[in-house]
Design an enzyme around this catalytic site. Structure first.
Site, short mmCIF file in Angstrom:
data_model
loop_
_atom_site.label_atom_id
_atom_site.label_comp_id
_atom_site.label_asym_id
_atom_site.label_seq_id
_atom_site.Cartn_x
_atom_site.Cartn_y
_atom_site.Cartn_z
N SER A 100 0.84 -1.14 0.10
CA SER A 100 -0.19 0.03 -0.01
C SER A 100 0.89 1.21 0.08
O SER A 100 1.91 1.14 0.11
CB SER A 100 -0.93 0.14 1.32
OG SER A 100 -0.21 0.24 2.43
N ASP B 18 -0.83 -1.61 -4.08
CA ASP B 18 -2.37 -1.70 -3.63
C ASP B 18 -2.71 -0.15 -3.54
O ASP B 18 -2.44 0.77 -3.05
CB ASP B 18 -2.16 -2.46 -2.51
CG ASP B 18 -3.67 -2.79 -1.81
OD1 ASP B 18 -4.55 -2.94 -2.79
OD2 ASP B 18 -3.78 -2.94 -0.62
N GLY C 42 -10.22 -4.29 7.07
CA GLY C 42 -10.08 -4.64 8.59
C GLY C 42 -10.67 -5.72 8.99
O GLY C 42 -11.31 -6.60 8.39
N SER D 118 -10.12 -10.85 4.11
CA SER D 118 -9.69 -11.73 4.99
C SER D 118 -10.87 -12.48 5.70
O SER D 118 -11.99 -11.97 5.74
CB SER D 118 -9.00 -10.81 6.42
OG SER D 118 -7.73 -10.61 5.83
N ILE E 120 -5.81 -9.93 0.86
CA ILE E 120 -5.77 -10.38 2.21
C ILE E 120 -4.48 -9.69 2.89
O ILE E 120 -3.45 -9.75 2.68
CB ILE E 120 -5.69 -11.88 2.43
CG1 ILE E 120 -6.66 -12.82 1.66
CG2 ILE E 120 -5.34 -12.21 3.84
CD1 ILE E 120 -6.50 -14.11 1.51
P1 13P Z 1 -8.33 -7.38 4.38
O1 13P Z 1 -8.47 -5.95 5.48
O2 13P Z 1 -9.76 -7.86 4.59
O3 13P Z 1 -7.46 -8.29 4.73
O4 13P Z 1 -8.30 -6.64 3.07
C1 13P Z 1 -7.10 -6.42 2.36
C2 13P Z 1 -7.29 -5.48 1.05
O5 13P Z 1 -8.26 -5.44 0.54
C3 13P Z 1 -6.05 -4.78 0.81
O6 13P Z 1 -6.41 -3.93 -0.53
O1 G3H Z 2 -5.68 -1.43 1.72
C1 G3H Z 2 -5.55 -1.96 2.61
C2 G3H Z 2 -4.58 -2.62 3.47
O2 G3H Z 2 -5.03 -3.23 4.51
C3 G3H Z 2 -3.13 -1.86 3.61
O3 G3H Z 2 -3.37 -1.31 4.86
O4 G3H Z 2 -2.77 1.19 4.33
O5 G3H Z 2 -2.41 0.09 6.60
O6 G3H Z 2 -0.99 -0.57 4.90
P1 G3H Z 2 -2.25 0.03 5.13
ZN ZN Z 3 -8.19 -3.15 -0.59
#
Ligand code: 13P
Ligand code: G3H
Ligand code: ZN
Length: 359
Positions: free
Chosen positions: A50, A83, A199, A235, A276
């Site tokens: 991310s 991401d 989350g 998740s 995930i």
């Molecule tokens: P989760 O929070 O369900 O693991 O989703 C992660 C996600 O979609 C990251 O882009």
């Molecule tokens: O996009 C969602 C992921 O759970 C990434 O989370 O931005 O805290 O790294 P983060």
């Molecule tokens: Zn996502």
């Protein structure tokens, strides 16, 4: 082996009817845990970072770590994916640092919070797709806003998510609009909204069709049979991980995630990438708590990190096996990015366009 593009990997997954989990990482331990799991069951890998992960770990550190993972695990094709890219710059700097794929999430404005208009989403996603394809990188777009059908809100706890109330219409991707979106943007994969959110706190009960709208995925797949679909917020928030955390001083209220069997149902209807992050975080955090509780005098970080890596490795392997990813790494012959760029330029990678016309 080598870095693989998302497009080549998901084309292979579609041909053979499996999906690839996309695990988020922030550090070396998570990278090693994923690759260890993949290598134990011969699965190709998507590792995603991310914007938060990139600023936490530093682009140079992340990019050199990916080089190291490719070298340590030569038999595992590795897709490195941005991401939730929020604008053109995020996506292009990721590619510059060796990412083979980017998500341009134009469902939200660049602030990562405000739901965007359809026209904005089409325009920015098409722009990023044109630039990424020119160098052979792949692009995931998102149509619909992630949010809970139970609460009517997005989940912003991970720093990316819609703020404020959302309508049902915003939280469920419209299949007709999906056809238009794919035609106009030429994305390689389409993230859809079907009631999942980021989350741990997705559902207050085991989800049924009222709050987890798998029928939306089926309707989109019917209209776009050749488009690779992506499930975010996937998740499963396993009960046993909640129990480990809570038995060791944690205070997680009871919660429910996306059952693995629902994801497997999605895979039968075109889902090829499954995001995930939370499950991996919980697997690691549970072990941190367990070590801290059992050995209060312990202070060597490795004594915390090693069991955490093992727990994450086991979780990743279980997902590789459940989604049919296992056993496919050795079947893939990686196509270099410059060859992918030629194929994009020659229109050879637009099967979704003919599929959409036929629908
Ligand atoms: P989760 O929070 O369900 O693991 O989703 C992660 C996600 O979609 C990251 O882009
Ligand atoms: O996009 C969602 C992921 O759970 C990434 O989370 O931005 O805290 O790294 P983060
Ligand atoms: Zn996502």
């Amino acid at each position: 082996m080598a870095r693989i593009t998302l497009r080549q990997l998901l084309d292979h997954a579609a041909e053979r009817g499996y999906a690839v989990p996309a695990f988020n990482i922030n550090n070396m331990e998570q990278g090693l845990a994923i690759m260890d799991a993949a290598s134990a069951c011969d699965a190709p890998v998507i590792i995603q970072a991310s914007r938060g992960a990139r600023s936490y770990a530093n682009d140079i550190m992340l990019s050199r770590m990916m080089d190291a993972l490719v070298e340590i695990y030569p038999d595992i094709p590795l897709c490195i994916h941005q991401d939730h890219g929020n604008n053109e710059a995020t996506c292009l700097t990721a590619i510059r640092h060796g990412f083979t794929s980017v998500m341009m999430d134009g469902s939200l404005m660049a602030d990562g919070k405000t739901p965007a208009s359809y026209d904005y989403n089409v325009e920015i996603t098409a722009t990023v797709a044109e630039m990424a394809h020119a160098v052979g990188a792949s692009v995931e777009g998102e149509l619909g806003v992630l949010g809970s059908l139970e609460s009517g809100h997005g989940e912003a706890e991970d720093g990316h998510g819609a703020a404020g109330a959302l309508t049902q219409e915003q939280m469920l991707t419209d299949p007709d609009q999906a056809v238009d979106f794919v035609l106009q943007t030429r994305v390689d994969a389409l993230a859809i909204a079907c009631g999942t959110s980021h989350g741990a706190y997705k559902f207050s009960r085991k989800p049924d069709g009222d709050i987890l709208a798998m029928h939306v995925i089926e309707a989109i797949h019917e209209r776009l049979p050749n488009t690779h679909l992506v499930m975010h917020g996937s998740s499963s928030v396993p009960q046993e991980l909640q129990d480990i955390i809570n038995a060791n001083g944690g205070e997680m209220p009871q919660t429910f995630g996306v059952p693995v069997e629902e994801i497997v149902r999605g895979i039968r209807h075109g889902v090829r990438k499954v995001n995930i992050d939370t499950d991996c975080r919980m697997a690691m955090a549970g072990q941190f708590r367990k070590v801290a509780t059992a050995s209060p005098a312990e202070f060597d970080p490795r004594k915390f990190l090693k069991p955490a890596m093992d727990a994450m490795r086991d979780l990743c392997r279980a997902r590789f096996e459940a989604f049919g990813t296992a056993g496919n790494a050795g079947r893939i012959k990686v196509i270099p990015m410059d060859e992918m760029a030629k194929r994009h330029a020659g229109g050879l990678l637009d099967p979704q366009m003919s599929a959409a016309r036929a629908a």
